[in-house]
Design an enzyme around this catalytic site. Structure first.
Site, PDB file in Angstrom:
ATOM      1  N   ASP A  37       0.974  -1.203   0.021  1.00  0.00           N
ATOM      2  CA  ASP A  37       0.033  -0.136  -0.014  1.00  0.00           C
ATOM      3  C   ASP A  37       1.031   1.214   0.098  1.00  0.00           C
ATOM      4  OD1 ASP A  37      -1.596   2.008   0.294  1.00  0.00           O
ATOM      5  OD2 ASP A  37      -2.658   1.294   2.354  1.00  0.00           O
ATOM      6  N   TYR A  62      -1.696   5.561 -12.183  1.00  0.00           N
ATOM      7  CA  TYR A  62      -2.977   5.353 -12.398  1.00  0.00           C
ATOM      8  C   TYR A  62      -2.831   5.889 -13.802  1.00  0.00           C
ATOM      9  CZ  TYR A  62      -7.857   6.655 -12.739  1.00  0.00           C
ATOM     10  OH  TYR A  62      -9.134   6.563 -13.111  1.00  0.00           O
ATOM     11  N   THR A  63      -3.098   4.848 -14.970  1.00  0.00           N
ATOM     12  CA  THR A  63      -2.788   5.286 -16.293  1.00  0.00           C
ATOM     13  C   THR A  63      -4.202   5.428 -17.047  1.00  0.00           C
ATOM     14  OG1 THR A  63      -2.659   2.825 -16.603  1.00  0.00           O
ATOM     15  CG2 THR A  63      -0.816   3.944 -16.331  1.00  0.00           C
ATOM     16  N   TYR A 126      -4.628  13.339 -15.800  1.00  0.00           N
ATOM     17  CA  TYR A 126      -3.600  12.107 -15.720  1.00  0.00           C
ATOM     18  C   TYR A 126      -2.247  12.874 -16.003  1.00  0.00           C
ATOM     19  CZ  TYR A 126      -0.201   8.969 -17.813  1.00  0.00           C
ATOM     20  OH  TYR A 126       0.731   7.983 -17.902  1.00  0.00           O
ATOM     21  N   TRP A 152       3.291   6.371 -25.466  1.00  0.00           N
ATOM     22  CA  TRP A 152       2.389   5.062 -26.345  1.00  0.00           C
ATOM     23  C   TRP A 152       2.922   4.218 -25.833  1.00  0.00           C
ATOM     24  CZ3 TRP A 152       1.086   7.400 -31.685  1.00  0.00           C
ATOM     25  CH2 TRP A 152       0.876   8.640 -31.574  1.00  0.00           C
TER      26      TRP A 152
HETATM   27  N1  LIG Z   1       0.716   3.183 -20.977  1.00  0.00           N
HETATM   28  C1  LIG Z   1       1.170   4.253 -21.601  1.00  0.00           C
HETATM   29  O1  LIG Z   1       0.730   4.358 -22.918  1.00  0.00           O
HETATM   30  C2  LIG Z   1       1.894   4.877 -20.971  1.00  0.00           C
HETATM   31  C3  LIG Z   1       2.536   6.283 -21.716  1.00  0.00           C
HETATM   32  C4  LIG Z   1       3.278   7.189 -21.077  1.00  0.00           C
HETATM   33  C5  LIG Z   1       3.730   6.926 -19.886  1.00  0.00           C
HETATM   34  N2  LIG Z   1       3.331   5.741 -18.989  1.00  0.00           N
HETATM   35  C6  LIG Z   1       3.959   5.561 -17.894  1.00  0.00           C
HETATM   36  O2  LIG Z   1       4.693   4.310 -17.767  1.00  0.00           O
HETATM   37  C7  LIG Z   1       4.517   3.682 -16.456  1.00  0.00           C
HETATM   38  C8  LIG Z   1       4.060   2.162 -16.735  1.00  0.00           C
HETATM   39  O3  LIG Z   1       2.898   2.144 -17.479  1.00  0.00           O
HETATM   40  P1  LIG Z   1       2.266   0.934 -17.874  1.00  0.00           P
HETATM   41  O4  LIG Z   1       1.585   1.085 -19.136  1.00  0.00           O
HETATM   42  O5  LIG Z   1       3.042  -0.244 -17.732  1.00  0.00           O
HETATM   43  O6  LIG Z   1       0.927   0.774 -16.785  1.00  0.00           O
HETATM   44  P2  LIG Z   1      -0.048  -0.512 -16.427  1.00  0.00           P
HETATM   45  O7  LIG Z   1       0.132  -1.331 -17.303  1.00  0.00           O
HETATM   46  O8  LIG Z   1      -1.356   0.505 -16.408  1.00  0.00           O
HETATM   47  O9  LIG Z   1       0.377  -0.620 -14.850  1.00  0.00           O
HETATM   48  C9  LIG Z   1       0.092   0.100 -13.949  1.00  0.00           C
HETATM   49  C10 LIG Z   1       0.430  -0.676 -12.747  1.00  0.00           C
HETATM   50  O10 LIG Z   1       0.023   0.225 -11.579  1.00  0.00           O
HETATM   51  C11 LIG Z   1      -0.697  -0.706 -10.721  1.00  0.00           C
HETATM   52  N3  LIG Z   1      -1.273  -0.047  -9.508  1.00  0.00           N
HETATM   53  C12 LIG Z   1      -2.349   0.536  -9.727  1.00  0.00           C
HETATM   54  N4  LIG Z   1      -2.756   1.425  -8.489  1.00  0.00           N
HETATM   55  C13 LIG Z   1      -1.774   0.716  -7.591  1.00  0.00           C
HETATM   56  C14 LIG Z   1      -1.498   0.964  -6.167  1.00  0.00           C
HETATM   57  N5  LIG Z   1      -2.480   1.715  -5.411  1.00  0.00           N
HETATM   58  N6  LIG Z   1      -0.410   0.127  -5.775  1.00  0.00           N
HETATM   59  C15 LIG Z   1       0.403  -0.512  -6.435  1.00  0.00           C
HETATM   60  N7  LIG Z   1       0.225  -0.489  -7.670  1.00  0.00           N
HETATM   61  C16 LIG Z   1      -0.783  -0.062  -8.334  1.00  0.00           C
HETATM   62  C17 LIG Z   1      -1.461  -1.576 -11.489  1.00  0.00           C
HETATM   63  O11 LIG Z   1      -1.903  -2.665 -10.812  1.00  0.00           O
HETATM   64  P3  LIG Z   1      -3.068  -3.497 -11.269  1.00  0.00           P
HETATM   65  O12 LIG Z   1      -2.967  -4.107 -12.592  1.00  0.00           O
HETATM   66  O13 LIG Z   1      -3.378  -4.429 -10.167  1.00  0.00           O
HETATM   67  O14 LIG Z   1      -4.133  -2.634 -11.290  1.00  0.00           O
HETATM   68  C18 LIG Z   1      -0.687  -1.656 -12.688  1.00  0.00           C
HETATM   69  O15 LIG Z   1      -0.052  -3.220 -12.521  1.00  0.00           O
HETATM   70  C19 LIG Z   1       3.392   4.678 -15.565  1.00  0.00           C
HETATM   71  O16 LIG Z   1       4.250   5.456 -14.884  1.00  0.00           O
HETATM   72  C20 LIG Z   1       2.767   5.397 -16.996  1.00  0.00           C
HETATM   73  O17 LIG Z   1       2.548   6.658 -16.428  1.00  0.00           O
HETATM   74  C21 LIG Z   1       2.649   4.665 -19.602  1.00  0.00           C
END
Ligand SMILES: NC(=O)c1ccc[n+]([C@@H]2O[C@H](COP(=O)([O-])OP(=O)(O)OC[C@H]3O[C@@H](n4cnc5c(N)ncnc54)[C@H](OP(=O)(O)O)[C@@H]3O)[C@@H](O)[C@H]2O)c1
Length: 290
Positions: A37, A62-63, A126, A152
């Site tokens: 947590d 939070y994505t 976001y 992306w």
């Molecule tokens: N996706 C994109 O296109 C994108 C683009 C630019 C930057 N980013 C950044 O890249 C990073 C990785 O992104 P990603 O795409 O791999 O994200 P993701 O697949 O959405 O995964 C985010 C993770 O955060 C976890 N999470 C949510 N609430 C939580 C909490 N309270 N405590 C602990 N974990 C928690 C989620 O768990 P659950 O699966 O259990 O919910 C999930 O495993 C993030 O910082 C994001 O902002 C992403």
């Protein structure tokens, strides 16, 4: 003795790619929201002490870009308040700290790739909360800390644009996709490999921001066309304007990141987005996923 690395957000696409890529240079401990947590500081102290953690990689965020517009508090807690807590712990325990941020901290009102020190101006919740997370780290000033802004992100794991478009393309004869938002797709495996490669040499007095995406640029329309082509999905992809595809959150029309800083600092080469997309889709086609 190998150093212990805590990877937070273990069910997300980036964390899973780190799990897939890591070699035995470190001892990795992966934690998801069911085991950690991020608001419970006492518990975080306990996890760091009991596991003798030396490095934190924060992949949790939070994505949900559109949902964030109505879940402001949730986005703020995870993308800002929890990041501030992690930064303070990194400072107190003198940990290495790698945090991931986003191209959505920019407003997209330019037509040249963004540098790390360019003015930020997020358009949605976001991006605003992610920027607050970055600023919190900068204010706390933990040593040996880097913020990597990426864009992306997709992978063969988790939910993402590539898998969504493949599914839609198989169900429908035609898809309409915006062609007036330009950025760079990023294969999470490439980012994961880069993080693991640079981890041993991260060393700085103040937190540093770096940009990382795959090479090249595309619109979401171009990206979708390429997904269909490589996946051999027979779907007619039509370009539309963002005004004809309203979303709850506004997105930057241009969010290409300039990656010169990370390439020069860590002597890395970054793959071209189409080459990486082919690799990811080939893994998806083989069904070789966790
Ligand atoms: N996706 C994109 O296109 C994108 C683009 C630019 C930057 N980013 C950044 O890249 C990073 C990785 O992104 P990603 O795409 O791999 O994200 P993701 O697949 O959405 O995964 C985010 C993770 O955060 C976890 N999470 C949510 N609430 C939580 C909490 N309270 N405590 C602990 N974990 C928690 C989620 O768990 P659950 O699966 O259990 O919910 C999930 O495993 C993030 O910082 C994001 O902002 C992403």
């Amino acid at each position: 003795m190998l150093e212990n690395v805590l990877v937070i957000g273990k069910n997300g696409q980036l964390a899973i790619e780190i799990k897939h890529c890591y070699q035995n240079k470190y001892n990795f401990i992966f934690k998801g929201k069911e085991e950690i947590d991020l608001q419970d500081e006492e518990n975080l102290h306990k996890i760091i002490n009991e596991n003798n953690i030396k490095i934190i990689i924060n992949c949790a965020a939070y994505t949900a870009v559109d949902l964030a517009e109505s879940e402001i508090e949730k986005a703020d807690i995870l993308n800002y308040k929890c990041v501030e807590i992690l930064a303070k712990l990194a400072k107190q325990y003198e940990l290495k700290f790698v945090h991931i941020s986003t191209d959505y901290v920019f407003d997209g009102k330019t037509n040249t790739p963004y540098n790390e020190n360019d003015e930020t101006n997020p358009l949605g919740i976001y991006g605003k909360t992610k920027l607050k997370g970055e600023q919190a780290i900068m204010e706390v000033t933990p040593k040996n800390t880097i913020i990597i802004r990426t864009s992306w992100l997709y992978s063969s794991y988790g939910k993402n644009f590539v898998k969504t478009m493949q599914n839609l393309g198989r169900q429908r004869k035609e898809l309409r996709v915006v062609f007036d938002q330009i950025g760079s797709p990023t294969y999470a495996r490439d980012l994961a490999e880069t993080i693991l490669n640079i981890l041993p040499v991260i060393q700085n007095e103040k937190p540093e921001i770096y940009h990382y995406s795959n090479e090249g640029v595309a619109s979401w329309y171009d990206f979708t066309k390429e997904i269909m082509k490589i996946s051999q999905i027979d779907c007619n992809v039509k370009p539309i304007e963002s005004k004809d595809f309203p979303t709850l959150a506004s997105r930057p029309s241009y969010s290409v990141l300039n990656k010169q800083k990370i390439k020069e600092k860590f002597h890395i080469e970054i793959p071209y987005w189409k080459d990486s997309l082919e690799k990811c889709i080939s893994i998806l086609q083989k069904g070789d996923i966790l």
